[in-house]
Design an enzyme around this catalytic site. Structure first.
Site, PDB file in Angstrom:
ATOM      1  N   ASP A  36       0.773  -1.211   0.058  1.00  0.00           N
ATOM      2  CA  ASP A  36       0.090  -0.028  -0.127  1.00  0.00           C
ATOM      3  C   ASP A  36       0.759   1.309   0.044  1.00  0.00           C
ATOM      4  O   ASP A  36       1.461   1.486   0.983  1.00  0.00           O
ATOM      5  CB  ASP A  36      -0.890   0.062   1.378  1.00  0.00           C
ATOM      6  CG  ASP A  36      -2.128  -0.740   1.264  1.00  0.00           C
ATOM      7  OD1 ASP A  36      -2.734  -0.730   0.197  1.00  0.00           O
ATOM      8  OD2 ASP A  36      -2.259  -1.912   2.051  1.00  0.00           O
ATOM      9  N   ASP A 177     -10.599  -4.963  -0.577  1.00  0.00           N
ATOM     10  CA  ASP A 177      -9.414  -4.598  -0.036  1.00  0.00           C
ATOM     11  C   ASP A 177      -9.803  -3.822   1.364  1.00  0.00           C
ATOM     12  O   ASP A 177     -10.722  -2.765   1.040  1.00  0.00           O
ATOM     13  CB  ASP A 177      -8.516  -3.941  -0.722  1.00  0.00           C
ATOM     14  CG  ASP A 177      -7.265  -3.260  -0.030  1.00  0.00           C
ATOM     15  OD1 ASP A 177      -6.821  -3.525   1.301  1.00  0.00           O
ATOM     16  OD2 ASP A 177      -6.579  -2.393  -0.463  1.00  0.00           O
TER      17      ASP A 177
HETATM   18  C1  DX5 Z   1      -6.310   0.623   3.023  1.00  0.00           C
HETATM   19  C2  DX5 Z   1      -5.487  -0.094   2.333  1.00  0.00           C
HETATM   20  C3  DX5 Z   1      -5.788  -1.593   2.907  1.00  0.00           C
HETATM   21  C4  DX5 Z   1      -5.563  -1.879   4.396  1.00  0.00           C
HETATM   22  C5  DX5 Z   1      -5.649  -3.440   4.544  1.00  0.00           C
HETATM   23  O1  DX5 Z   1      -5.697   1.907   3.104  1.00  0.00           O
HETATM   24  O2  DX5 Z   1      -5.360  -0.170   1.079  1.00  0.00           O
HETATM   25  O3  DX5 Z   1      -4.845  -2.461   1.944  1.00  0.00           O
HETATM   26  O4  DX5 Z   1      -4.572  -1.349   4.846  1.00  0.00           O
HETATM   27  O5  DX5 Z   1      -5.405  -3.500   5.860  1.00  0.00           O
HETATM   28  P1  DX5 Z   1      -6.610  -4.121   6.670  1.00  0.00           P
HETATM   29  O6  DX5 Z   1      -6.949  -5.486   6.167  1.00  0.00           O
HETATM   30  O7  DX5 Z   1      -6.031  -4.269   8.072  1.00  0.00           O
HETATM   31  O8  DX5 Z   1      -7.954  -3.210   6.636  1.00  0.00           O
HETATM   32 ZN    ZN Z   2      -4.699  -1.709  -0.330  1.00  0.00          ZN
END
Ligand code: DX5
Ligand code: ZN
Length: 228
Positions: A36, A177
């Site tokens: 990310d 996601d």
């Molecule tokens: C949101 C991101 C995600 C997120 C995933 O900003 O794009 O990929 O960090 O983490 P979890 O699964 O903890 O929501």
């Molecule tokens: Zn993401």
């Protein structure tokens, strides 16, 4: 039915030990690594850049699934490609229709894939179907971009079916996601997702390997139920 892939998000991992965290996820059977990238502008956090991608590229054989939560992604796609990204996903809120085929050409020339991401409140763009041939993946965010560990927003699920219906009969990866865990994975698999991103539920549960195994078990059980 095809395997549904698990993409652990290293945003939720220990950033001082990305090599170790990725190694645990890989040996537990993760299918790709979700990276990310937040720029403090499109998303209210600053995370990592091409240099991080280059460093982790050398530590794993898994595909690197790079989610650009940044403004003006077209300026950075070249850097992320040369750093070793396998999938580069840009947000529809910051790309214009005319950029899509150009980005796709640049990325596919390197045998890599282009994804298009939608924030929870963003509808499928009207130009999606006419640009389908340029798009390999759609990422549907179920949290607002920026931080791991947020609550999954089930109201985004209808978009999964809508995207798959618009794409049919073409094959497109459908990545969900944000806020995904071993408890809500079944409803996401049933909706038709082909890749599940998981950050906190993999890296913040204490044991990375058993978290990946548990996610795999839940997904495979759901796929068996669906096909029964
Ligand atoms: C949101 C991101 C995600 C997120 C995933 O900003 O794009 O990929 O960090 O983490 P979890 O699964 O903890 O929501
Ligand atoms: Zn993401």
């Amino acid at each position: 039915m095809n395997r549904v892939k698990i993409a652990p998000s290293i945003l939720a991992a220990d950033h001082a030990d990305l090599k170790g965290e990725i190694g645990k996820a890989e040996s537990a059977g993760a299918d790709m690594i979700h990276v990310d990238v937040a720029d403090g502008h499109f998303a209210p956090n600053i995370s990592m850049g091409p240099d991080t991608v280059r460093s982790i590229r050398a530590t794993t054989r898994l595909p690197l699934d790079v989610h650009l939560m940044i403004s003006e992604p077209e300026k950075f796609v070249g850097s992320f490609l040369s750093a070793g990204s396998d999938i580069i996903t840009v947000h529809t809120e910051v790309v214009e229709e005319k950029q899509v085929s150009k980005l796709s050409k640049t990325i596919r020339e390197q045998d890599k894939k282009l994804g298009l991401a939608l924030k929870p409140s963003t509808p499928i763009p009207p130009w999606f179907k006419s640009n389908l041939a340029s798009i390999d993946l759609v990422l549907i965010l179920a949290v607002n971009p920026g931080f791991p560990g947020q609550r999954f927003m089930p109201e985004v699920l209808p978009k999964v079916g809508q995207v798959l219906e618009l794409a049919h009969p073409a094959h497109i990866e459908l990545e969900l996601d944000g806020g995904i865990d071993q408890g809500n994975a079944p409803v996401i698999v049933r909706a038709g997702a082909t890749i599940l991103v998981a950050g906190a539920s993999i890296f913040r549960k204490g044991d990375v390997k058993s978290a990946v195994h548990e996610m795999r078990t839940v997904i495979d059980r759901t796929l068996q139920e669906v096909s029964a």
